[in-house]
Design an enzyme around this catalytic site. Structure first.
Site, PDB file in Angstrom:
ATOM      1  CB  SER A 265      90.785  56.398  14.173  1.00  0.00           C
ATOM      2  OG  SER A 265      91.174  55.766  15.382  1.00  0.00           O
ATOM      3  CE  LYS A 266      89.171  63.815  18.994  1.00  0.00           C
ATOM      4  NZ  LYS A 266      88.945  63.153  20.280  1.00  0.00           N
ATOM      5  NE  ARG A 267      88.161  53.806  19.823  1.00  0.00           N
ATOM      6  CZ  ARG A 267      87.513  52.975  19.010  1.00  0.00           C
ATOM      7  NH1 ARG A 267      86.558  53.429  18.218  1.00  0.00           N
ATOM      8  NH2 ARG A 267      87.829  51.700  18.992  1.00  0.00           N
ATOM      9  CG  ASP A 270      91.487  60.927  21.772  1.00  0.00           C
ATOM     10  OD1 ASP A 270      92.214  61.904  21.497  1.00  0.00           O
ATOM     11  OD2 ASP A 270      90.270  60.896  21.540  1.00  0.00           O
TER      12      ASP A 270
END
Ligand code: GLU
Length: 512
Positions: A265-267, A270
């Site tokens: 995921s983008k999480r 990041d």
């Protein structure tokens, strides 16, 4: 003769295209090229509520950057356009009506409140996933339960309605996935999905099947998240009378988090500071930013090679493949079933390989561009020399300058940990002699010359060069490690080297 292969990538413009989507596009591209077929791109924008401005341009630019441009698309239409579903709106209703007439779909007039009440009733009765399905539809307001006259009257009065598929009560739905083999689902687990919405727009399911049929799609290569929808799609092909020409399905394995636990995921991106999008993106609605492979300094060749291996392998030990070589080697049979871990270190490794494979002149262009931003002018020949010795130590083009700065800018400070261990009287003695000998030298200052003079300086003082080498590096570069030092000396030049040594001798006190 076999039918021409036609595959499609069908993204929805709901935000930045995820790197998993880029992999799907790549596999479609490879399959099309390998089979001498066509690669189409269709924008699936029937859900107007999720439309994000700029997302479509982002998709186009990403694919163009990577060199996997579709043969037919909204920007380069072929014979079966339009290639945006929103522009195909008038096409879909006739197919929904066909299904209604054949008894495979029906009108439903239930309001949002009535649907909610149904869900509450079922939840209270401990039904695990409350659905509008072959059982519950018998208690709802639709053309299966209402008298024909009333249905006609409701339609004539302009009352809002949707059209739902009528899923058979007890049937085994089978499909032969090219990656997963036979997939079997019992129809009792499927719900009566909406095909046409009350705004006259088709849902994804209907539009996808109608368009794949009308566009002559032969193979549907897409992410695993669409596998649960595939049985419904098979039924739609059957009910529309298109089962004979139904495309073959290939559902690609999921991309997993670096530790293998769950979907990437983008999480995660990041958290670990790596990109999961091809290019930088700022969400126009929220202002949220996402970093891209391109802006982080990944070369397109590296991204392609990295993505190709996220789920596919050539069956031998080769790892380096250009796009053309991938086309040659690719086959759907060699795509794995299980999820693939997203290992950014592998992407970096590829980047290093492709960076090193570039000519010094190509790399010099990166360096010159970076230097221009800092207002520094440099001759191409010198930039090529710097690039040549720095490339072994660089992962990204920007590293050439970041790590090679010392070649053009003399150090003002010296690494304390190296100085405290290596800076001593012997080093100072050798450097003083080196300076003198350099001043006296008037030939071509090649790496060999730099080395010969340094060796002579050490020998003249009866000191082993190995003992003082790190101090010599420290004096000239400010740090204790780096690329081939004699090559560095030759590039910075004799006069600059003398200046640097003088400065270091003046700055660094001799340790006991
Ligand atoms: N529009 C769907 C998506 O956004 C396409 C799924 C498919 O390829 O059928 O992924």
């Amino acid at each position: 003769m076999n039918k021409e292969v036609r595959v499609r990538f069908a993204p929805s413009p709901t935000g930045a295209l995820h790197i998993g989507g880029v992999r799907t596009a790549l596999y479609n591209y490879l399959f099309a090229r390998k089979t001498k077929g066509k690669f189409l791109l269709r924008i699936e924008d029937t859900d107007q509520t999720r439309f994000v401005p700029g997302a479509e341009e982002y998709i186009k630019e990403s694919l163009d950057w990577l060199g996997i441009t579709p043969d037919e698309s909204p920007w380069n239409p072929g014979d079966c356009g339009p290639y945006r579903q929103s522009e195909r709106k008038p096409i879909y209703m006739q197919y929904a009506m066909d299904l209604v007439e054949k008894g495979h779909a029906y009108y439903a007039f239930d309001t949002a409140e009535e649907l909610e009440a149904m869900r509450e009733r079922l939840t209270a009765a401990r039904v695990v996933s409350p659905q509008y399905n072959s059982i519950t539809r018998t208690q709802m307001k639709n053309s299966l339960t209402l008298p024909e006259d009333e249905v006609k009257a409701r339609l004539a009065s302009g009352e809002p309605y949707v059209i739902r598929i009528k899923i058979p009560r007890k049937e085994e739905v089978r499909l032969n996935d090219m990656i997963r083999g036979w997939v079997m689902v019992h129809s009792s687990t499927l719900d009566d999905k909406v095909l046409m919405k009350s705004d006259g727009m088709p849902t994804y399911h209907l539009a996808n099947i109608v368009d794949d049929h009308l566009m002559g799609i032969t193979h549907v290569i897409r992410g695993e998240e669409w596998l649960p929808s595939a049985p419904l799609h098979v039924l739609l092909y059957r009910y529309l009378g298109w089962e004979e020409t139904m495309p073959q399905f290939a559902h690609l394995p999921l991309l997993l988090k670096p530790d293998g636990n769950g979907k990437l995921s983008k999480r995660d991106a990041d958290k670990h500071g790596f990109p999961v999008f091809p290019m930088d993106w700022t969400d126009p609605n929220t202002g949220e930013k996402a970093m891209g492979f391109r802006e982080q300094g990944y070369l397109k060749e590296a991204v392609i090679n990295f993505l190709a291996f996220l789920g596919w392998n050539p069956g031998d030990h080769r790892e380096m493949f250009t796009l053309d070589e991938l086309v040659e080697a690719f086959s759907i049979e060699r795509i794995g079933k299980s999820g693939t871990k997203f290992d950014i270190n592998k992407a970096k490794w590829y980047n290093e390989q492709y960076l090193r494979a570039k000519s010094d002149q190509e790399l010099a262009a990166y360096l010159i561009a970076d230097l221009e931003k800092e207002g520094i002018q440099i001759e191409e020949e010198k930039a090529a020399k710097i690039a040549h010795i720095m490339k072994e130590r660089a992962t990204f083009p920007a590293d050439l300058w970041k790590e090679g700065k010392f070649m053009l800018i003399a150090p003002k400070e010296f690494d304390e940990s190296v100085a405290s261990k290596k800076w001593n009287q012997e080093a100072v003695t050798v450097l003083n002699t080196y300076k003198e000998k350099l001043s006296a030298f008037s030939g071509d200052f090649t790496p060999e010359a730099a080395k010969n003079i340094l060796e002579a300086a050490a020998e003249a003082n009866g000191i082993k060069l190995g003992k003082v080498m790190q101090a010599v590096r420290l004096a000239a570069t400010g740090v204790g490690a780096g690329p081939d030092l004699m090559a560095v000396f030759s590039i910075i030049g004799k006069d600059e080297l003398i200046n640097r040594i003088s400065y270091a001798l003046a700055q660094l006190p001799v340790q006991g």
